[in-house]
Write a protein that holds these residues in place. Structure first.
Motif, PDB file in Angstrom:
ATOM      1  N   TYR A 287      33.997  -4.005  39.380  1.00  0.00           N
ATOM      2  CA  TYR A 287      32.688  -4.661  39.298  1.00  0.00           C
ATOM      3  C   TYR A 287      32.812  -6.165  39.515  1.00  0.00           C
ATOM      4  CZ  TYR A 287      28.072  -5.886  37.478  1.00  0.00           C
ATOM      5  OH  TYR A 287      26.799  -6.382  37.344  1.00  0.00           O
ATOM      6  N   VAL A 288      33.884  -6.755  38.988  1.00  0.00           N
ATOM      7  CA  VAL A 288      34.080  -8.202  39.117  1.00  0.00           C
ATOM      8  C   VAL A 288      34.375  -8.589  40.566  1.00  0.00           C
ATOM      9  CG1 VAL A 288      35.594 -10.114  38.458  1.00  0.00           C
ATOM     10  CG2 VAL A 288      34.810  -8.490  36.728  1.00  0.00           C
ATOM     11  N   THR A 289      35.135  -7.755  41.268  1.00  0.00           N
ATOM     12  CA  THR A 289      35.522  -8.090  42.645  1.00  0.00           C
ATOM     13  C   THR A 289      34.507  -7.615  43.684  1.00  0.00           C
ATOM     14  OG1 THR A 289      36.805  -6.030  42.794  1.00  0.00           O
ATOM     15  CG2 THR A 289      37.965  -8.005  42.055  1.00  0.00           C
ATOM     16  N   LEU A 290      33.550  -6.807  43.282  1.00  0.00           N
ATOM     17  CA  LEU A 290      32.589  -6.258  44.248  1.00  0.00           C
ATOM     18  C   LEU A 290      31.761  -7.327  44.960  1.00  0.00           C
ATOM     19  CD1 LEU A 290      31.481  -3.685  45.508  1.00  0.00           C
ATOM     20  CD2 LEU A 290      29.866  -3.507  43.602  1.00  0.00           C
ATOM     21  N   PRO A 291      31.283  -8.381  44.283  1.00  0.00           N
ATOM     22  CA  PRO A 291      30.502  -9.395  45.016  1.00  0.00           C
ATOM     23  C   PRO A 291      31.253  -9.996  46.195  1.00  0.00           C
ATOM     24  CG  PRO A 291      30.244  -9.702  42.662  1.00  0.00           C
ATOM     25  CD  PRO A 291      31.311  -8.666  42.842  1.00  0.00           C
ATOM     26  N   LYS A 292      32.550 -10.263  46.029  1.00  0.00           N
ATOM     27  CA  LYS A 292      33.323 -10.842  47.135  1.00  0.00           C
ATOM     28  C   LYS A 292      33.423  -9.864  48.297  1.00  0.00           C
ATOM     29  CE  LYS A 292      35.933 -13.824  49.193  1.00  0.00           C
ATOM     30  NZ  LYS A 292      35.360 -15.094  49.705  1.00  0.00           N
ATOM     31  N   GLY A 293      33.623  -8.592  47.988  1.00  0.00           N
ATOM     32  CA  GLY A 293      33.691  -7.602  49.051  1.00  0.00           C
ATOM     33  C   GLY A 293      32.375  -7.467  49.801  1.00  0.00           C
ATOM     34  N   LEU A 294      31.262  -7.487  49.074  1.00  0.00           N
ATOM     35  CA  LEU A 294      29.952  -7.407  49.718  1.00  0.00           C
ATOM     36  C   LEU A 294      29.678  -8.635  50.565  1.00  0.00           C
ATOM     37  CD1 LEU A 294      27.836  -5.986  46.755  1.00  0.00           C
ATOM     38  CD2 LEU A 294      28.322  -4.825  48.913  1.00  0.00           C
TER      39      LEU A 294
ATOM     40  N   ALA B 292      45.509   0.021  48.524  1.00  0.00           N
ATOM     41  CA  ALA B 292      44.509  -0.957  48.109  1.00  0.00           C
ATOM     42  C   ALA B 292      43.751  -1.512  49.310  1.00  0.00           C
ATOM     43  CB  ALA B 292      45.178  -2.095  47.340  1.00  0.00           C
ATOM     44  N   ALA B 293      44.451  -1.720  50.434  1.00  0.00           N
ATOM     45  CA  ALA B 293      43.790  -2.234  51.630  1.00  0.00           C
ATOM     46  C   ALA B 293      42.787  -1.237  52.185  1.00  0.00           C
ATOM     47  CB  ALA B 293      44.839  -2.573  52.690  1.00  0.00           C
ATOM     48  N   VAL B 294      43.112   0.051  52.103  1.00  0.00           N
ATOM     49  CA  VAL B 294      42.209   1.084  52.631  1.00  0.00           C
ATOM     50  C   VAL B 294      41.064   1.351  51.662  1.00  0.00           C
ATOM     51  CG1 VAL B 294      42.061   3.508  53.317  1.00  0.00           C
ATOM     52  CG2 VAL B 294      44.044   2.150  53.980  1.00  0.00           C
ATOM     53  N   ALA B 295      41.353   1.325  50.363  1.00  0.00           N
ATOM     54  CA  ALA B 295      40.357   1.723  49.372  1.00  0.00           C
ATOM     55  C   ALA B 295      39.334   0.649  49.066  1.00  0.00           C
ATOM     56  CB  ALA B 295      41.064   2.136  48.073  1.00  0.00           C
ATOM     57  N   THR B 296      39.719  -0.627  49.169  1.00  0.00           N
ATOM     58  CA  THR B 296      38.784  -1.693  48.838  1.00  0.00           C
ATOM     59  C   THR B 296      37.693  -1.793  49.908  1.00  0.00           C
ATOM     60  OG1 THR B 296      40.373  -3.212  49.879  1.00  0.00           O
ATOM     61  CG2 THR B 296      40.355  -3.105  47.481  1.00  0.00           C
ATOM     62  N   PRO B 297      36.479  -2.172  49.497  1.00  0.00           N
ATOM     63  CA  PRO B 297      35.346  -2.128  50.429  1.00  0.00           C
ATOM     64  C   PRO B 297      35.382  -3.184  51.519  1.00  0.00           C
ATOM     65  CG  PRO B 297      34.689  -3.099  48.339  1.00  0.00           C
ATOM     66  CD  PRO B 297      36.081  -2.578  48.157  1.00  0.00           C
ATOM     67  N   SER B 298      36.091  -4.287  51.312  1.00  0.00           N
ATOM     68  CA  SER B 298      36.081  -5.357  52.306  1.00  0.00           C
ATOM     69  C   SER B 298      37.460  -5.512  52.932  1.00  0.00           C
ATOM     70  CB  SER B 298      35.670  -6.682  51.640  1.00  0.00           C
ATOM     71  OG  SER B 298      36.637  -7.062  50.686  1.00  0.00           O
ATOM     72  N   ALA B 299      37.509  -6.337  53.960  1.00  0.00           N
ATOM     73  CA  ALA B 299      38.773  -6.556  54.670  1.00  0.00           C
ATOM     74  C   ALA B 299      39.490  -7.818  54.201  1.00  0.00           C
ATOM     75  CB  ALA B 299      38.503  -6.655  56.175  1.00  0.00           C
ATOM     76  N   ASP B 300      38.962  -8.502  53.184  1.00  0.00           N
ATOM     77  CA  ASP B 300      39.609  -9.745  52.754  1.00  0.00           C
ATOM     78  C   ASP B 300      40.813  -9.423  51.878  1.00  0.00           C
ATOM     79  OD1 ASP B 300      38.653 -10.469  49.601  1.00  0.00           O
ATOM     80  OD2 ASP B 300      37.493  -8.959  50.680  1.00  0.00           O
ATOM     81  N   PRO B 301      41.828 -10.299  51.883  1.00  0.00           N
ATOM     82  CA  PRO B 301      43.041 -10.029  51.102  1.00  0.00           C
ATOM     83  C   PRO B 301      42.863 -10.208  49.606  1.00  0.00           C
ATOM     84  CG  PRO B 301      43.200 -12.162  52.164  1.00  0.00           C
ATOM     85  CD  PRO B 301      41.936 -11.533  52.677  1.00  0.00           C
ATOM     86  N   PHE B 302      41.815 -10.915  49.177  1.00  0.00           N
ATOM     87  CA  PHE B 302      41.654 -11.204  47.753  1.00  0.00           C
ATOM     88  C   PHE B 302      41.288  -9.934  46.971  1.00  0.00           C
ATOM     89  CE2 PHE B 302      40.444 -15.009  50.184  1.00  0.00           C
ATOM     90  CZ  PHE B 302      41.410 -15.882  49.730  1.00  0.00           C
ATOM     91  N   THR B 303      40.328  -9.182  47.473  1.00  0.00           N
ATOM     92  CA  THR B 303      39.928  -7.956  46.791  1.00  0.00           C
ATOM     93  C   THR B 303      41.084  -6.963  46.758  1.00  0.00           C
ATOM     94  OG1 THR B 303      37.674  -8.308  47.611  1.00  0.00           O
ATOM     95  CG2 THR B 303      38.183  -6.136  46.701  1.00  0.00           C
ATOM     96  N   MET B 304      41.814  -6.862  47.874  1.00  0.00           N
ATOM     97  CA  MET B 304      42.963  -5.966  47.932  1.00  0.00           C
ATOM     98  C   MET B 304      44.009  -6.374  46.897  1.00  0.00           C
ATOM     99  SD  MET B 304      45.754  -5.503  50.995  1.00  0.00           S
ATOM    100  CE  MET B 304      46.425  -7.130  50.599  1.00  0.00           C
ATOM    101  N   THR B 305      44.246  -7.674  46.768  1.00  0.00           N
ATOM    102  CA  THR B 305      45.250  -8.157  45.814  1.00  0.00           C
ATOM    103  C   THR B 305      44.824  -7.896  44.381  1.00  0.00           C
ATOM    104  OG1 THR B 305      45.866  -9.889  47.381  1.00  0.00           O
ATOM    105  CG2 THR B 305      46.599 -10.166  45.112  1.00  0.00           C
ATOM    106  N   PHE B 306      43.522  -8.063  44.113  1.00  0.00           N
ATOM    107  CA  PHE B 306      43.020  -7.807  42.765  1.00  0.00           C
ATOM    108  C   PHE B 306      43.262  -6.362  42.341  1.00  0.00           C
ATOM    109  CE2 PHE B 306      40.146 -11.632  43.033  1.00  0.00           C
ATOM    110  CZ  PHE B 306      40.693 -12.261  41.915  1.00  0.00           C
ATOM    111  N   MET B 307      43.267  -5.427  43.283  1.00  0.00           N
ATOM    112  CA  MET B 307      43.548  -4.034  42.957  1.00  0.00           C
ATOM    113  C   MET B 307      45.049  -3.762  42.962  1.00  0.00           C
ATOM    114  SD  MET B 307      42.580  -0.479  44.968  1.00  0.00           S
ATOM    115  CE  MET B 307      40.940  -0.262  44.302  1.00  0.00           C
ATOM    116  N   ALA B 308      45.768  -4.285  43.952  1.00  0.00           N
ATOM    117  CA  ALA B 308      47.176  -3.915  44.142  1.00  0.00           C
ATOM    118  C   ALA B 308      48.080  -4.476  43.058  1.00  0.00           C
ATOM    119  CB  ALA B 308      47.644  -4.374  45.519  1.00  0.00           C
ATOM    120  N   VAL B 309      47.895  -5.739  42.682  1.00  0.00           N
ATOM    121  CA  VAL B 309      48.808  -6.362  41.712  1.00  0.00           C
ATOM    122  C   VAL B 309      48.778  -5.651  40.356  1.00  0.00           C
ATOM    123  CG1 VAL B 309      49.271  -8.469  40.413  1.00  0.00           C
ATOM    124  CG2 VAL B 309      48.815  -8.595  42.865  1.00  0.00           C
TER     125      VAL B 309
END
Length: 279
Positions: A148-155, A225-242
């Motif tokens: 929920y916290v990272t969703l705004p950036k992905g949108l 994490a890169a495939v599952a996250t809604p956006s293509a930016d590295p920040f959202t992916m990192t928030f999930m992967a780390v």
């Protein structure tokens, strides 16, 4: 039997026939219990939908908060729309309140599922299953909060991909599906450590094997994490992967500790048929 008595009987999970000494029940009693627990969960769900309708404004702000935050940061944003015809507004209410009721009543209907399965488990299986439920539940909630916290950036990234002069009309149903899927992916991703420890306890993998394949598993986590996250930016992916990598490392430590504990109890348990035991 009166009408009220029949109605109450529908919600009773008590077996009509004596239970055997080994805990076995008649097939008809299993179906009666299943019917009762489904009715309980369904009735509770209906009440929860009615309560959600009363608090609709607050739920709407909560669900569409990430979308609003994303649109505010874009020069040419996006607009929400209902494309279900004249009944679009009604469907908006029902879908949102149904989703909120499903999440809000999760502890109750999950307990009904648990109570139906529990009598068929052995004592050791009950003990471990309680431990896993106690750990998996909070981890799932942590994943949902992080999603929920990272969703705004992905949108924001996704909406910004629109060409200049093009307005992105987002259908309510599609957004709610996107919102639900994103939070569900984050929640399930945080269940990976629990799954790894379960495999270790079942004897499928060892801590040594997890350590040997650690680099590839970490790479696989980042790919997931890169495939599952809604956006293509590295920040959202990192928030999930780390966090997933950290949780995986913790699960590896637990697996190694469990292997040492098993080896102390049975020194020859890890030997292959061609090795000579200490005896």
């Amino acid at each position: 039997m009166s009408l009220v008595g029949r109605f109450v009987r529908l919600y009773s999970a008590k077996p009509a026939h004596p239970v055997g000494p080994d805990g076995r029940m008649a097939l008809g009693d299993h179906f009666r219990e299943l019917r009762a627990r489904v009715l309980r969960a369904g009735s509770f769900m209906i009440v929860a939908i009615a309560v959600a309708l009363y608090f609709f404004d607050g739920l709407y702000d909560l669900v569409f908060g990430p979308y609003t935050q994303a649109v505010e940061k874009l020069p040419e944003g996006s607009s929400l729309a209902t494309t279900s015809g004249p009944a679009g507004g009604l469907m908006l209410y029902l879908k949102l309140c149904g989703f909120a009721a499903l999440i809000g009543t999760a502890p109750f209907w999950l307990y009904q599922v648990w109570a139906f399965i529990l009598p068929g488990l052995h004592a050791s299986e009950r003990k471990w299953s309680r431990v896993f439920v106690a750990i998996a539940g909070p981890l799932f909630l942590v994943g949902i909060v992080l999603g929920y916290v990272t969703l705004p950036k992905g949108l924001e990234v996704l909406i910004a991909l629109n060409p200049d002069g093009v307005t992105n009309l987002v259908d309510f149903g599609n957004y709610l599906q996107f919102f639900t899927r994103t939070l569900l992916v984050f929640g399930l991703a945080f269940e990976i450590p629990v799954f790894v420890v379960m495999l270790n306890l079942a004897g499928v993998v060892t801590g040594k094997q997890l350590g040997a394949h650690r680099p590839w598993i970490i790479v696989g986590i980042f790919v997931f994490a890169a495939v599952a996250t809604p956006s293509a930016d590295p920040f959202t992916m990192t928030f999930m992967a780390v966090p997933m990598v950290v949780l995986y490392l913790i699960s590896e430590v637990i697996a190694r500790y469990n292997d040492r504990r098993k080896a102390a109890r049975k020194p020859n348990a890890g030997l292959s048929p061609d090795e000579i035991s200490a005896i």
